[in-house]
Design an enzyme around this catalytic site. Structure first.
Site, mmCIF file in Angstrom:
data_model
loop_
_atom_site.group_PDB
_atom_site.id
_atom_site.type_symbol
_atom_site.label_atom_id
_atom_site.label_comp_id
_atom_site.label_asym_id
_atom_site.label_seq_id
_atom_site.Cartn_x
_atom_site.Cartn_y
_atom_site.Cartn_z
ATOM 1 N N HIS A 44 2.412 2.992 -3.192
ATOM 2 C CA HIS A 44 1.593 3.777 -4.126
ATOM 3 C C HIS A 44 1.956 5.255 -4.077
ATOM 4 O O HIS A 44 1.942 5.945 -5.091
ATOM 5 C CB HIS A 44 0.107 3.656 -3.796
ATOM 6 C CG HIS A 44 -0.544 2.471 -4.422
ATOM 7 N ND1 HIS A 44 -0.625 2.305 -5.776
ATOM 8 C CD2 HIS A 44 -1.149 1.378 -3.886
ATOM 9 C CE1 HIS A 44 -1.252 1.165 -6.053
ATOM 10 N NE2 HIS A 44 -1.575 0.589 -4.918
ATOM 11 N N ASP B 162 -6.121 -6.806 -5.780
ATOM 12 C CA ASP B 162 -5.883 -5.656 -6.661
ATOM 13 C C ASP B 162 -5.912 -6.059 -8.127
ATOM 14 O O ASP B 162 -6.292 -5.273 -8.989
ATOM 15 C CB ASP B 162 -4.512 -5.039 -6.371
ATOM 16 C CG ASP B 162 -4.507 -4.202 -5.109
ATOM 17 O OD1 ASP B 162 -5.594 -3.869 -4.619
ATOM 18 O OD2 ASP B 162 -3.413 -3.880 -4.614
ATOM 19 N N HIS C 96 -52.673 18.017 -7.299
ATOM 20 C CA HIS C 96 -52.332 16.626 -6.978
ATOM 21 C C HIS C 96 -53.587 15.897 -6.447
ATOM 22 O O HIS C 96 -53.875 14.763 -6.840
ATOM 23 C CB HIS C 96 -51.253 16.559 -5.888
ATOM 24 C CG HIS C 96 -49.857 16.823 -6.370
ATOM 25 N ND1 HIS C 96 -49.424 18.054 -6.799
ATOM 26 C CD2 HIS C 96 -48.785 15.992 -6.482
ATOM 27 C CE1 HIS C 96 -48.144 17.969 -7.142
ATOM 28 N NE2 HIS C 96 -47.725 16.736 -6.967
ATOM 29 N N GLN D 70 0.843 -1.197 0.000
ATOM 30 C CA GLN D 70 0.000 0.000 0.000
ATOM 31 C C GLN D 70 0.879 1.247 0.000
ATOM 32 O O GLN D 70 0.648 2.201 -0.753
ATOM 33 C CB GLN D 70 -0.891 0.006 1.255
ATOM 34 C CG GLN D 70 -2.147 0.786 1.097
ATOM 35 C CD GLN D 70 -2.893 0.363 -0.144
ATOM 36 O OE1 GLN D 70 -3.212 1.202 -0.954
ATOM 37 N NE2 GLN D 70 -3.140 -0.913 -0.356
ATOM 38 N N GLU E 66 -10.187 1.347 3.288
ATOM 39 C CA GLU E 66 -10.378 0.928 1.891
ATOM 40 C C GLU E 66 -10.091 -0.576 1.767
ATOM 41 O O GLU E 66 -10.896 -1.322 1.229
ATOM 42 C CB GLU E 66 -9.418 1.735 1.005
ATOM 43 C CG GLU E 66 -9.543 1.425 -0.468
ATOM 44 C CD GLU E 66 -8.420 2.065 -1.288
ATOM 45 O OE1 GLU E 66 -7.420 2.535 -0.694
ATOM 46 O OE2 GLU E 66 -8.543 2.075 -2.530
ATOM 47 N N HIS E 67 -8.928 -0.991 2.256
ATOM 48 C CA HIS E 67 -8.544 -2.402 2.249
ATOM 49 C C HIS E 67 -8.381 -2.871 3.684
ATOM 50 O O HIS E 67 -7.658 -2.241 4.457
ATOM 51 C CB HIS E 67 -7.190 -2.613 1.554
ATOM 52 C CG HIS E 67 -7.116 -2.088 0.161
ATOM 53 N ND1 HIS E 67 -6.605 -0.838 -0.133
ATOM 54 C CD2 HIS E 67 -7.478 -2.634 -1.028
ATOM 55 C CE1 HIS E 67 -6.662 -0.646 -1.449
ATOM 56 N NE2 HIS E 67 -7.188 -1.706 -2.012
#
Lengths: 430, 430
Positions: free
Chosen positions: A262, A361, A420, A259, A327-328
């Site tokens: 990145h 991934d 209506h 991770q 996220e993960h």
């Protein structure tokens, strides 16, 4: 790498500070993006060509110079080394197979008065997929964005990918071929987002734009939201590992690296019930880091935003995880099934020591476009459902109109909406 | 009211002009909203109290003055006339019953290597519902926002509703009681959106904010998107009626009114294959308008944005409808089932002459929060699915790790992400 202890009195404030990340939008970026979008809306192709030449260092004369043909995508695929071509195809097949299970279908039922109620599910007509170019090229993202759209039944998938100084990436173009992209343009930035959102003489207007990009792309997507649909505005990537000490420490260290590599602002956090194991992982990090090609990025990311956190027990680990809504999330424990029901918020959950995040991934099947920055509290992985939408269906029987008309009439009068009420009353039998 | 003919050479440009609607965001509104949001984020309750007193003409001393107890909601319900109380309960029961069919469930499967793949579905923890106060009060909107959240399993539903000069609406509060709202605050505007998005000392941070509001509310929701989820930013309401001439003209005229009465910029359009029927509806409009309490609004809306359009056949009507992607679509024809498969984009489809849009607005069961301004091309009615989210589940077996690890390794090296590749490779047997 920071070390925290959940029993510390300052732990909650330490954790909040660790997660804090200012996704401050630069107002100057917004102003610049607004000008580019307005220009693309007004001048179409001509504006797209000018901005592309200006920002990407190209010298296109017409949109034809900025479109890739299907033959070019195919040729790029065919130029790939055979192991890469096979891996792309194997990953695409698994991603397709998983996503086919997400497909929504229409449904309906009749109530006791013979009134039909339901929802009709249809695919979006045309979508745009933004693929970053330049320093980071991710063919896997092409698969993860295009395949769900394809499975949903989207008829036209338009990819945009900037090619700074004309540099094309065969793996990206090959992935577009494998994933079934309909048309591809070598454009990027806010100008590409504008072209997809408004349409130009050459590029048709799409219904939704997905895919990651830089600050200009993110600002442009936010600005056109409503004219077209967009996916999430992505933040830095994150991983949270919950470990019980049974996974080899090197494996966990490498998962944290994968991770951290990145981005210097990516976030890798390890929660463990065993202080000795945390020390072991720290030793693995020190041992494995020097041989990593991206060691400078990894090291900055771990120092800036990483943490090793000692927790009381696995239940507390799950509570902290739910607060972070990562996220993960890796449940790198002997019995991950026991923890799963305690996990309420996470983009993707990687269970057991063999499930490295990197398998997910690329090729396990589920999507790697996931909610970041605590947004797993309210959003989901990209999926087929993002490329389908629902229309409610109501077919009221004459008997149903009698019963429903009276209810609607009372409520409409209560809201002061006489027309209506009258519309319902006209359907009542005398 | 304008009359168009689809065979006219100018028809497409006339149609585009008819639909054109500048949802131009006023930059001054954005600036003002940004300041309010920053202030609420920094000062919490104190800022909320000040803005509320300033904008709503109230004199609250503390947040306690701005919170409604469950007892107050219940008392409001009990003060309602019995027909209104019964209608609210009947509508709520039907809306709940329909939405229960939307609930998503977790799913998973094993591949041939024993790898488990799937998605775990969970509810959002806490949501905020914005209910407009002041001149337009819509108890039906309370039901339509709160019930899907409740059915999804959201544990805490927080309603905010401004009460200018302290004026409370019993039907709105009673609807909150019927729908199962957990807490309610008499606040509105950007300050209410900020309080829900960031949390204050009294108001807990929510995960998503839904519900309509004015330009300040819309701008605030757009600004906090990402910190919390939001539903669509709503535009003016629209109806498109496709008629074959079999429905009594008065009914169709009243259905057009019931959209037009919302707002001077609401849009009512009728498509018909029969010029004589269009004239008949126009005569009904002239006849019925004078007795409508909201005739000034209706008349302005029909003049500004309404149209009667003669089409060649019903297939062409469906094509035009797909271009417009209307919020509300009435198929007021003898055989609506024959047209349904041709409809690709619409928020809700009202089939057959007994299905007035107003029945769907209040009590048929489906949601009345629908995509506007052509956004039915890519979005759906509000539903239970908006209050649930998915987490991907991946549990790779040892055998699966061998197969997937090789694919991931090739792709990760291809993207220059060595740690990703190494994490997969570490799980390979020697």
């Amino acid at each position: 790498m920071r070390r925290f202890d959940s029993t510390s009195v300052d732990f909650q404030s330490e954790l909040t500070a660790l997660l804090a990340f200012e996704t401050s939008q630069d107002p100057q970026v917004d102003v610049r993006v607004a000008a580019i979008l307005a220009d693309v809306k007004a001048r179409g192709d001509a504006a797209v060509i000018e901005y592309t030449n200006q920002f990407d260092g190209t010298s296109a004369q017409s949109m034809a110079d900025l479109e890739l043909s299907q033959a070019e995508l195919k040729a790029a695929f065919e130029r790939l080394p055979s192991d890469q071509a096979a891996a792309l195809q194997a990953a695409a097949a698994r991603v397709r197979s998983f996503h086919e299970k997400q497909k929504m279908t229409s449904w309906s039922y009749q109530d006791e008065d013979g009134t039909l109620l339901g929802q009709q599910v249809t695919a979006l007509d045309r979508v745009g997929i933004y693929v970053p170019g330049g320093k980071a090229t991710y063919p896997s993202s092409v698969l993860m964005n295009a395949i769900p759209a394809h499975v949903a039944g989207v008829q036209e998938i338009i990819m945009v990918v900037p090619t700074p100084r004309g540099e094309r990436n065969d793996m990206v173009l090959g992935a577009a071929y494998v994933a079934g992209v309909s048309r591809a343009f070598t454009i990027g930035g806010a100008q590409a987002v504008g072209a997809l959102a408004f349409g130009t003489q050459t590029i048709p207007q799409v219904d939704k734009i997905t895919g990651p990009g830089n600050a200009y792309v993110a600002a442009a997507k936010r600005a056109v939201f409503g004219i077209v649909g967009i996916d999430m505005v992505a933040g830095p990537s994150e991983i949270l590992v919950i470990a019980d000490g049974n996974t080899p420490a090197d494996w966990v260290a490498m998962d944290l690296f994968s991770q951290a590599e990145h981005d210097e602002i990516a976030q890798s956090i390890l929660l463990c019930t065993d202080a000795a194991y945390l020390a072991e992982v720290e030793a693995s990090i020190a041992k494995l880091l020097p041989s990593q090609p991206r060691k400078d990025i990894i090291s900055a990311s771990l120092a800036n935003r990483g943490a090793l956190i000692l927790v009381k027990d696995l239940t507390e680990a799950c509570e902290i995880s739910n607060y972070i809504a990562p996220e993960h999330l890796e449940l790198s424990v002997a019995n991950p099934d026991a923890l799963l029901p305690q996990i309420r918020h996470a983009g993707a959950i990687f269970m057991g020591q063999f499930t490295s995040e990197s398998l997910g991934d690329y090729c396990a099947g589920p999507n790697h476009v996931l909610p970041t920055a605590r947004s797993a509290r309210f959003s989901s992985p990209l999926g087929v459902y993002d490329f389908q939408k629902r229309s409610s269906i109501i077919k009221v029987s004459e008997a149903g109109a009698q019963k429903l008309g009276k209810i609607a009439s009372v409520l409409a009068h209560g809201e002061g909406l006489t027309a209506h009420a009258n519309a319902a009353e006209l359907r009542l039998k005398a």
